[in-house]
Design a protein around this motif. Sequence first.
Motif, PDB file in Angstrom:
ATOM      1  N   PHE A  18       0.713  -1.086  -0.087  1.00 13.87           N
ATOM      2  CA  PHE A  18      -0.060  -0.064  -0.094  1.00 13.87           C
ATOM      3  C   PHE A  18       0.867   1.361  -0.070  1.00 13.87           C
ATOM      4  N   ASN A  19       2.142   1.236   0.069  1.00  9.94           N
ATOM      5  CA  ASN A  19       3.003   2.385   0.076  1.00  9.94           C
ATOM      6  C   ASN A  19       4.205   1.922  -0.659  1.00  9.94           C
ATOM      7  N   PRO A  20       4.323   2.089  -2.194  1.00 12.33           N
ATOM      8  CA  PRO A  20       5.204   1.739  -2.972  1.00 12.33           C
ATOM      9  C   PRO A  20       6.222   2.573  -2.938  1.00 12.33           C
ATOM     10  N   SER A  21       6.566   3.487  -2.061  1.00 14.26           N
ATOM     11  CA  SER A  21       7.620   4.229  -2.119  1.00 14.26           C
ATOM     12  C   SER A  21       8.601   3.432  -0.853  1.00 14.26           C
ATOM     13  N   LEU A  22       8.058   2.569  -0.566  1.00 15.74           N
ATOM     14  CA  LEU A  22       8.906   1.659   0.303  1.00 15.74           C
ATOM     15  C   LEU A  22       9.726   0.587  -0.316  1.00 15.74           C
ATOM     16  N   TRP A  23       9.454   0.225  -1.590  1.00 19.22           N
ATOM     17  CA  TRP A  23      10.009  -0.876  -2.351  1.00 19.22           C
ATOM     18  C   TRP A  23      11.267  -0.199  -2.560  1.00 19.22           C
ATOM     19  N   HIS A  24      12.387  -1.250  -2.326  1.00 16.85           N
ATOM     20  CA  HIS A  24      13.909  -0.906  -2.484  1.00 16.85           C
ATOM     21  C   HIS A  24      14.382  -0.003  -1.698  1.00 16.85           C
ATOM     22  N   ARG A  25      13.762   0.272  -0.467  1.00 14.01           N
ATOM     23  CA  ARG A  25      14.223   0.983   0.527  1.00 14.01           C
ATOM     24  C   ARG A  25      14.211   0.206   1.946  1.00 14.01           C
ATOM     25  N   PRO A  26      15.187   0.355   2.591  1.00 15.63           N
ATOM     26  CA  PRO A  26      15.121  -0.459   3.838  1.00 15.63           C
ATOM     27  C   PRO A  26      14.062  -0.063   4.909  1.00 15.63           C
ATOM     28  N   VAL A  27      13.331  -1.135   5.538  1.00 15.28           N
ATOM     29  CA  VAL A  27      12.438  -0.988   6.092  1.00 15.28           C
ATOM     30  C   VAL A  27      12.173  -1.777   7.401  1.00 15.28           C
ATOM     31  N   ILE A  28      11.860  -1.247   8.657  1.00 12.61           N
ATOM     32  CA  ILE A  28      11.857  -1.784  10.019  1.00 12.61           C
ATOM     33  C   ILE A  28      10.344  -1.569  10.407  1.00 12.61           C
ATOM     34  N   VAL A  29      10.056  -2.751  10.904  1.00 12.81           N
ATOM     35  CA  VAL A  29       8.545  -2.628  11.377  1.00 12.81           C
ATOM     36  C   VAL A  29       8.783  -2.978  13.070  1.00 12.81           C
ATOM     37  N   LEU A  30       8.212  -2.086  13.966  1.00  5.96           N
ATOM     38  CA  LEU A  30       8.623  -2.301  15.375  1.00  5.96           C
ATOM     39  C   LEU A  30       7.434  -3.069  16.110  1.00  5.96           C
ATOM     40  N   SER A  31       7.958  -3.573  17.290  1.00  2.00           N
ATOM     41  CA  SER A  31       7.141  -4.504  18.282  1.00  2.00           C
ATOM     42  C   SER A  31       6.058  -3.681  18.830  1.00  2.00           C
ATOM     43  N   ASN A  32       5.220  -4.128  19.889  1.00  2.00           N
ATOM     44  CA  ASN A  32       4.311  -3.201  20.636  1.00  2.00           C
ATOM     45  C   ASN A  32       5.158  -2.112  21.456  1.00  2.00           C
ATOM     46  N   ASN A  33       4.190  -1.132  21.486  1.00  2.00           N
ATOM     47  CA  ASN A  33       5.039   0.062  21.986  1.00  2.00           C
ATOM     48  C   ASN A  33       6.256   0.744  21.383  1.00  2.00           C
ATOM     49  N   ASP A  34       6.473   0.280  20.186  1.00  2.00           N
ATOM     50  CA  ASP A  34       7.543   0.793  19.126  1.00  2.00           C
ATOM     51  C   ASP A  34       9.026   0.466  20.123  1.00  2.00           C
ATOM     52  N   GLY A  35       8.858  -0.758  20.505  1.00  2.00           N
ATOM     53  CA  GLY A  35      10.277  -1.114  21.392  1.00  2.00           C
ATOM     54  C   GLY A  35      11.284  -1.601  20.749  1.00  2.00           C
ATOM     55  N   CYS A  36      11.172  -2.958  19.846  1.00  2.00           N
ATOM     56  CA  CYS A  36      12.094  -3.477  19.025  1.00  2.00           C
ATOM     57  C   CYS A  36      11.838  -4.007  17.809  1.00  2.00           C
ATOM     58  N   ALA A  37      12.668  -3.972  16.890  1.00  2.00           N
ATOM     59  CA  ALA A  37      12.618  -4.441  15.343  1.00  2.00           C
ATOM     60  C   ALA A  37      12.130  -6.206  15.336  1.00  2.00           C
TER      61      ALA A  37
END
Length: 418
Positions: A18-37
């Motif tokens: 849903f966000n094509p600008s993220l393709w070929h870009r490094p991406v991290i998704v965080l855990s609950n409360n934005d704590g860890c990768a």
Amino acid sequence: MIALCDVNNFYVSCERVFNPSLWHRPVIVLSNNDGCAVARSNEVKALGVKMGVPFFQIKNLVKQHNIAVLSSNYALYGDMSQRVDDIIALYSDQVENYSIDECFIRFNGHEHVNLVQHAEKMRQQIWQWLGLPVCVGIAPSKTLAKVANHCAKKLANVPSVFKLDTESKIQKALKNLPVKEVWGIGRQLSKQLNDMGIATALQLRNADLKSMRKRFSVVMERTILELRGIACIEFDADPEKKKQIICTRSFGEKITRLELLKEALAYHVTRACVTLRQQQSQAQSITIGIRTNAFNANSKQYSNSITIKLPQASCQTNLFLKAATQGVEKIFRLGYEYKKAGIVLNDISDAGMIQADLFMPQADDNKALMSVLDDINNRFGKGTLRSAQEGFNEDWVMKSEIKSPAYTTRFNEVIKVI
């Protein structure tokens, strides 16, 4: 033959749809409360970022490499996972969901079908319909299917659908696979195997079966047999119902007021009761727990829990809300900063098996009311109808400061094309 279908970097891939600008870009998704990768794109993995690393430790790296960072969007991931399952069901009626992003597929009765072509067609349909990249490993056993999937994901010269169907291919795959990568071999167990001179999956496969079972367990014996292509791990297309239902979350901010604790617990009770009804079960007791932040040495510590038993087993949300309120009122103490609260539904049984009490009239189970409640929330979105006890400000919710919209489950967050 058994296949393992796995979505590559699932959380990241869902965000990229849903966000094509993220393709070929490094991406991290965080855990609950934005704590860890908890999810990393291949670009981030190449930078050496490990799974579970605290976000504050990599902030400089994020800035240096322009890494996109997002909060977990569980509504989106759950819905996309269900859509993947719906497509897979078109190719086999024997599917075992192993996790949110992977499942085992059994192809009994497909002897006349070219399984590689069949799975490739499935893979392409998932990509065309959903935009999610998947890899499929096919083999005679679950453990070997995991190995085949690992090869498809990690090795550049291996196709996205890879079948281990000959002895030479199996031996080659196992020879290059560290024993720690074998399904079911954990960190401690791999160390013990390494001390025995077993460093690869092939060496484990060739180990003496009786002595390995005697030294370790029957589970090790099954793993070795699975590596030999003998299916020993049961295929469960209809998993058992949960014997406990647990709902718990850390708060985004510290809580000191009883009213906010009640709201948080009411939210958890509501979600747990929905799960209870979905698996057509009922529970007779609920455990309520609260605690402060054990990692904050500068604040007073307190934790407590209590179990409340209902007169009769039920799946009614209102009955468990009442019990949760009674429970938290008994264990709450003023003067503490609470960081986490949760509930556990216990003594779960099938909804059709009601143990009546000779001296107590049968309770009105309000099946129609619960059914209407669930139907409306399924149609219009979670929380459309809810108990006022849950509150509306949600000051207690966990941090999700950089969460993407719920593109597929909320009408007001659907992408608008102008």
